[in-house]
Motif scaffolding. Structure first.
Motif, mmCIF file in Angstrom:
data_model
loop_
_atom_site.group_PDB
_atom_site.id
_atom_site.type_symbol
_atom_site.label_atom_id
_atom_site.label_comp_id
_atom_site.label_asym_id
_atom_site.label_seq_id
_atom_site.Cartn_x
_atom_site.Cartn_y
_atom_site.Cartn_z
ATOM 1 N N PHE A 63 41.890 21.322 53.446
ATOM 2 C CA PHE A 63 41.938 22.634 54.101
ATOM 3 C C PHE A 63 42.853 23.596 53.348
ATOM 4 C CE2 PHE A 63 44.139 25.385 57.188
ATOM 5 C CZ PHE A 63 43.056 26.144 57.609
ATOM 6 N N PHE A 64 44.055 23.126 52.992
ATOM 7 C CA PHE A 64 44.982 24.000 52.262
ATOM 8 C C PHE A 64 44.489 24.302 50.848
ATOM 9 C CE2 PHE A 64 48.361 22.612 55.345
ATOM 10 C CZ PHE A 64 48.497 23.868 55.917
ATOM 11 N N ALA A 65 43.801 23.372 50.222
ATOM 12 C CA ALA A 65 43.222 23.647 48.910
ATOM 13 C C ALA A 65 42.147 24.723 49.013
ATOM 14 C CB ALA A 65 42.643 22.365 48.307
ATOM 15 N N GLY A 66 41.361 24.674 50.071
ATOM 16 C CA GLY A 66 40.360 25.725 50.297
ATOM 17 C C GLY A 66 40.994 27.087 50.521
ATOM 18 N N LEU A 67 42.081 27.123 51.280
ATOM 19 C CA LEU A 67 42.785 28.397 51.468
ATOM 20 C C LEU A 67 43.341 28.925 50.153
ATOM 21 C CD1 LEU A 67 44.818 27.930 54.779
ATOM 22 C CD2 LEU A 67 42.815 29.348 54.394
ATOM 23 N N ALA A 68 43.874 28.037 49.329
ATOM 24 C CA ALA A 68 44.415 28.464 48.040
ATOM 25 C C ALA A 68 43.316 28.985 47.123
ATOM 26 C CB ALA A 68 45.152 27.299 47.372
ATOM 27 N N ARG A 70 40.475 30.327 48.066
ATOM 28 C CA ARG A 70 40.028 31.620 48.583
ATOM 29 C C ARG A 70 41.025 32.723 48.234
ATOM 30 N NH1 ARG A 70 39.234 32.482 54.864
ATOM 31 N NH2 ARG A 70 38.484 30.361 54.597
ATOM 32 N N ALA A 71 42.311 32.438 48.338
ATOM 33 C CA ALA A 71 43.326 33.432 47.993
ATOM 34 C C ALA A 71 43.279 33.741 46.498
ATOM 35 C CB ALA A 71 44.706 32.928 48.376
ATOM 36 N N ARG A 72 43.012 32.743 45.691
ATOM 37 C CA ARG A 72 42.928 32.973 44.245
ATOM 38 C C ARG A 72 41.726 33.853 43.910
ATOM 39 N NH1 ARG A 72 42.328 28.349 39.593
ATOM 40 N NH2 ARG A 72 42.470 29.763 37.850
ATOM 41 N N ARG A 73 40.587 33.589 44.563
ATOM 42 C CA ARG A 73 39.400 34.418 44.307
ATOM 43 C C ARG A 73 39.634 35.873 44.720
ATOM 44 N NH1 ARG A 73 35.718 31.879 47.614
ATOM 45 N NH2 ARG A 73 36.354 29.783 47.126
ATOM 46 N N ARG A 74 40.284 36.059 45.853
ATOM 47 C CA ARG A 74 40.526 37.428 46.320
ATOM 48 C C ARG A 74 41.554 38.156 45.455
ATOM 49 N NH1 ARG A 74 40.524 37.203 52.888
ATOM 50 N NH2 ARG A 74 38.341 36.643 53.079
ATOM 51 N N ALA A 75 42.472 37.421 44.874
ATOM 52 C CA ALA A 75 43.498 38.059 44.052
ATOM 53 C C ALA A 75 42.947 38.468 42.692
ATOM 54 C CB ALA A 75 44.681 37.118 43.859
ATOM 55 N N THR A 76 41.979 37.741 42.158
ATOM 56 C CA THR A 76 41.470 38.062 40.827
ATOM 57 C C THR A 76 40.395 39.132 40.852
ATOM 58 O OG1 THR A 76 39.905 36.241 40.957
ATOM 59 C CG2 THR A 76 42.004 35.807 39.888
ATOM 60 N N VAL A 77 39.695 39.285 41.951
ATOM 61 C CA VAL A 77 38.640 40.294 42.027
ATOM 62 C C VAL A 77 39.272 41.607 42.457
ATOM 63 C CG1 VAL A 77 36.513 40.968 43.178
ATOM 64 C CG2 VAL A 77 36.897 38.587 42.574
ATOM 65 N N ARG A 78 39.293 42.538 41.532
ATOM 66 C CA ARG A 78 39.846 43.860 41.840
ATOM 67 C C ARG A 78 38.826 44.909 41.442
ATOM 68 N NH1 ARG A 78 46.064 43.290 39.671
ATOM 69 N NH2 ARG A 78 46.626 41.659 41.118
ATOM 70 N N THR A 79 38.630 45.841 42.298
ATOM 71 C CA THR A 79 37.692 46.918 41.982
ATOM 72 C C THR A 79 38.394 47.970 41.139
ATOM 73 O OG1 THR A 79 38.256 48.052 44.037
ATOM 74 C CG2 THR A 79 36.402 46.523 44.100
ATOM 75 N N ARG A 80 37.615 48.652 40.336
ATOM 76 C CA ARG A 80 38.170 49.694 39.499
ATOM 77 C C ARG A 80 38.464 50.929 40.340
ATOM 78 N NH1 ARG A 80 36.247 51.214 33.524
ATOM 79 N NH2 ARG A 80 37.761 52.846 33.205
#
Length: 105
Positions: A63-68, A70-80
């Motif tokens: 569960f905690f690995a999944g949260l990590a 997801r947080a990593r994916r959201r942190a790397t995707v940035r809109t211009r």
């Protein structure tokens, strides 16, 4: 020639106790069997509890690995940004811009 006492090991050749000793030995065998069964049951319960605890910790870890992740994916995707702001660093006396592209190309 002497006969080996262990040469005939079969069910039909086994000596059975006679008299008052027979029921006492039989009762001792029954008690030992019940004690072994009880000990095996207790060990089976402890083993099942240990497996359940290991499974619980593994599910919490996943569960905690999944949260990590997801947080990593959201942190790397940035809109211009829409105002076309680019990064720049001052190198010596000049500014060097990174990530600048001409929109007409």
């Amino acid at each position: 020639m002497t006969q080996d006492p262990f040469a005939t090991l079969g069910f039909q050749n086994r000596r059975r106790p006679q008299g008052l000793l027979a029921p006492i030995l039989w009762l001792g065998g029954v008690i030992a069997t019940l004690a072994a069964l009880a000990l095996g049951a207790v060990l089976a319960v402890f083993t099942a509890a240990a497996v359940a605890v290991i499974a619980l910790f593994a599910s919490v870890l996943i569960f905690f690995a999944g949260l990590a992740m997801r947080a990593r994916r959201r942190a790397t995707v940035r809109t211009r940004r829409s105002d076309d702001v680019i990064e720049a660093q001052k190198v010596g006396d000049t500014w060097v811009a990174y990530g600048w592209e001409r929109p007409q190309r």
